[in-house]
Design a protein around this motif. Structure first.
Motif, PDB file in Angstrom:
ATOM      1  N   GLY A 220       1.429  -1.866  -4.494  1.00  0.00           N
ATOM      2  CA  GLY A 220       0.562  -3.007  -4.754  1.00  0.00           C
ATOM      3  C   GLY A 220       1.140  -3.923  -5.817  1.00  0.00           C
ATOM      4  N   LEU A 221       1.697  -3.332  -6.873  1.00  0.00           N
ATOM      5  CA  LEU A 221       2.324  -4.111  -7.931  1.00  0.00           C
ATOM      6  C   LEU A 221       3.494  -4.917  -7.388  1.00  0.00           C
ATOM      7  CD1 LEU A 221       2.840  -4.833 -10.939  1.00  0.00           C
ATOM      8  CD2 LEU A 221       4.178  -2.723 -11.111  1.00  0.00           C
ATOM      9  N   ASN A 222       4.319  -4.294  -6.577  1.00  0.00           N
ATOM     10  CA  ASN A 222       5.483  -4.985  -6.022  1.00  0.00           C
ATOM     11  C   ASN A 222       5.083  -6.136  -5.097  1.00  0.00           C
ATOM     12  OD1 ASN A 222       7.285  -3.356  -7.393  1.00  0.00           O
ATOM     13  ND2 ASN A 222       7.513  -1.900  -5.710  1.00  0.00           N
ATOM     14  N   LEU A 223       4.001  -5.953  -4.330  1.00  0.00           N
ATOM     15  CA  LEU A 223       3.532  -7.017  -3.440  1.00  0.00           C
ATOM     16  C   LEU A 223       3.026  -8.213  -4.243  1.00  0.00           C
ATOM     17  CD1 LEU A 223       1.682  -4.936  -0.688  1.00  0.00           C
ATOM     18  CD2 LEU A 223       3.734  -6.336  -0.358  1.00  0.00           C
ATOM     19  N   LEU A 224       2.242  -7.953  -5.290  1.00  0.00           N
ATOM     20  CA  LEU A 224       1.741  -9.035  -6.134  1.00  0.00           C
ATOM     21  C   LEU A 224       2.894  -9.755  -6.831  1.00  0.00           C
ATOM     22  CD1 LEU A 224      -1.486  -7.767  -7.957  1.00  0.00           C
ATOM     23  CD2 LEU A 224      -1.294  -9.330  -6.033  1.00  0.00           C
ATOM     24  N   TYR A 225       3.848  -8.978  -7.317  1.00  0.00           N
ATOM     25  CA  TYR A 225       4.989  -9.546  -8.022  1.00  0.00           C
ATOM     26  C   TYR A 225       5.809 -10.440  -7.099  1.00  0.00           C
ATOM     27  CZ  TYR A 225       9.456  -9.599 -10.584  1.00  0.00           C
ATOM     28  OH  TYR A 225      10.608  -9.976 -11.223  1.00  0.00           O
ATOM     29  N   ALA A 226       6.107  -9.959  -5.898  1.00  0.00           N
ATOM     30  CA  ALA A 226       6.895 -10.744  -4.947  1.00  0.00           C
ATOM     31  C   ALA A 226       6.166 -12.025  -4.551  1.00  0.00           C
ATOM     32  CB  ALA A 226       7.198  -9.902  -3.706  1.00  0.00           C
TER      33      ALA A 226
END
Length: 512
Positions: A220-226
């Protein structure tokens, strides 16, 4: 969603059968399915059995003899009003009977057999995710398949949605709509027959406070960051040179949470931006760029001889809004049965509380007007859930807010799979559920993908675009604009739908 039946077709039956009239159902101006009167009558009878005659809108009666062209046109108008009324009803429009009818009709119209295919879904940063799905998989199924591929936990799926977009020449996305429960994503994107159209995964909530739930998980963190890095690069999130330097420094340190915390403080974080369009604010035919987010619509504009400016319209100060579609009449200015129809003109108009005692209509003319309306409704839904102490966080077997996560729970999905093998009085044939579908589900949920895919970390932010201008707020004196109606001479208006705003009732003096 805007449902319409703009035209009819005279078609011959299968194997040399008698001719019949087909009614073309459009969603947001695009053909969704082609159905006969008898099929819609079958849908009406199913809904009547389930919900009772008192709940249903009026349905055009049967005729003993063949219809004249004038009667066909009258029935078309009546069926269009019926479909709009059913869709707008919270109970009927979200029912599995209504949605499954539209899914099967879509598959039959496009003549797509049920088979396993590879479907490409893009992340906000352009990363491709390939998932194996059935052509008959609905939006919820495809969303779950993407989540499985990325190893996104079940309780975070409701924070994301699939969007149909058009990829422009510069690589930017033009949002067409959020994929709905009544459609099959594979059929929706392939039926447009253009490589420009893509399916994109993006977060589906507005309040950045919900980021905390998503950031608890690595994926989830990686999706928001991207997504955030991509929005900054596109210029959707407004960044000063100093803020850009700080963000890039956090990127270099791989401090993703700190990067997002800083991004949350930036103007237009988490907003959706629409294509350039026209508004009547602060003056008639004013070119604007509309963005939606943080419980507001933002209009960026440039008045003659002035720098770029921004006007913000808070959702809580909109008493109501409506989407109006119109098409130019043929030469001569008269309507006739079976007439040819031009390009649909869409307008979003909202009544705004400019001051404590003055309401005023503001109109935006855009092909994306319906998408804007959907954004307004979802922001209001989110505000009302928060006001009542609820949460959009999805729980196992259901969800808190249907607007932001799949409607059906596990038992309902199993029921759909079992029921689909029986005959349907409205639609039958190639759209029946594929046996592989049942094997892919365990306890009502999709099996996890054997090969999972990581979300790629985006590259460092590029240097800020020197051509981007800073914006200033519109001065209060610009809020006075002349009122004008939506209808204009020479148009054939249809489907004016007024949405009342429940969040408007909570406005106090401190909001003005």
């Amino acid at each position: 969603m805007h449902f319409s039946i703009p035209e009819t077709e005279s078609r011959s039956g299968d194997s040399g059968g008698s001719a019949y009239v087909a009614y073309n159902i459009h969603v947001n101006g695009v053909l969704h399915c082609r159905v006969r009167y008898s099929q819609l009558l079958g849908l009406h009878e199913q809904l009547r059995k389930e919900y009772g005659a008192n709940v249903l809108p009026a349905f055009p009666p049967k005729k003993l003899f063949s219809l004249t062209p004038a009667e066909v046109e009258q029935r078309r108008e009546q069926l269009e009003k019926y479909m709009q009324a059913v869709r707008q009803d919270p109970l009927l429009g979200s029912s599995e009977t209504f949605n499954s009818f539209l899914r099967r009709a879509q598959q039959e119209t496009q003549q797509v057999p049920t088979e396993e295919v590879s479907l490409e879904v893009l992340l906000s940063n352009g990363q491709k995710v390939l998932v194996n799905v059935l052509t008959s998989d609905q939006t919820e199924d495809v969303l779950e398949a993407v989540a499985a591929k990325l190893d996104l936990p079940d309780d975070l799926i409701g924070y994301f949605s699939l969007f149909l977009v058009r990829e422009k020449e510069d690589g930017a996305f033009s949002f067409v709509r959020k994929l709905q429960e009544f459609e099959l994503p594979y059929v929706s994107v392939t039926s447009l027959r253009s490589q420009e159209y893509k399916i994109v995964l993006r977060k589906s909530y507005w309040d950045s406070a919900y980021d905390d739930d998503v950031m608890e998980n690595r994926v989830g963190l990686n999706l928001l960051y991207a997504q955030t890095v991509a929005d900054i690069e596109r210029g959707w999130i407004l960044v000063t040179k100093e803020q850009h330097r700080q963000l890039k420094s956090l990127q270099e340190k791989v401090s993703k949470k700190e990067f997002l915390r800083l991004a949350q403080t930036l103007r237009h974080y988490g907003y959706l931006r629409f294509d350039a369009c026209v508004a009547d604010f602060p003056e008639k035919d004013c070119p604007v760029v509309v963005s939606a987010g943080n419980s507001e619509l933002s209009l960026q504009l440039r008045l003659p001889g002035q720098q770029l400016r921004e006007g913000s319209f808070r959702v809580t100060r909109m008493r109501c809004w409506r989407v109006t579609s119109s098409v130019p009449l043929p030469s001569g200015g008269t309507s006739s049965p079976g007439r040819g129809r031009g390009e649909v003109r869409l307008e979003l108009a909202f009544e705004y509380l400019m001051s404590k005692d003055r309401l005023q209509w503001v109109t935006i003319t855009s092909p994306q007007a319906i998408m804007m309306s959907i954004c307004l409704q979802s922001m209001v839904d989110e505000l009302m859930v928060k006001k009542s102490g609820g949460s959009i966080r999805k729980v196992r077997g259901g969800c808190a807010l249907p607007a932001f996560c799949p409607r059906a729970d596990a038992s309902e999905r199993e029921g759909r799979a079992q029921d689909s093998h029986g005959s349907d009085p409205a639609l039958t044939g190639a759209s029946r559920l594929h046996p592989q579908m049942l094997r892919r589900r365990v306890g009502g949920t999709l099996r996890r993908s054997d090969s999972q895919q990581a979300v790629k970390s985006p590259p460092l932010l590029e240097s800020p675009d020197a051509s981007r201008e800073s914006m200033v707020k519109l001065s209060s004196k610009l809020s006075a604009v002349s009122l004008r109606g939506i209808g204009t001479p020479g148009t054939d208006a249809s489907a004016s739908d007024v949405h009342g705003n429940f969040a408007f009732e909570g406005i106090g003096d401190e909001d003005l």
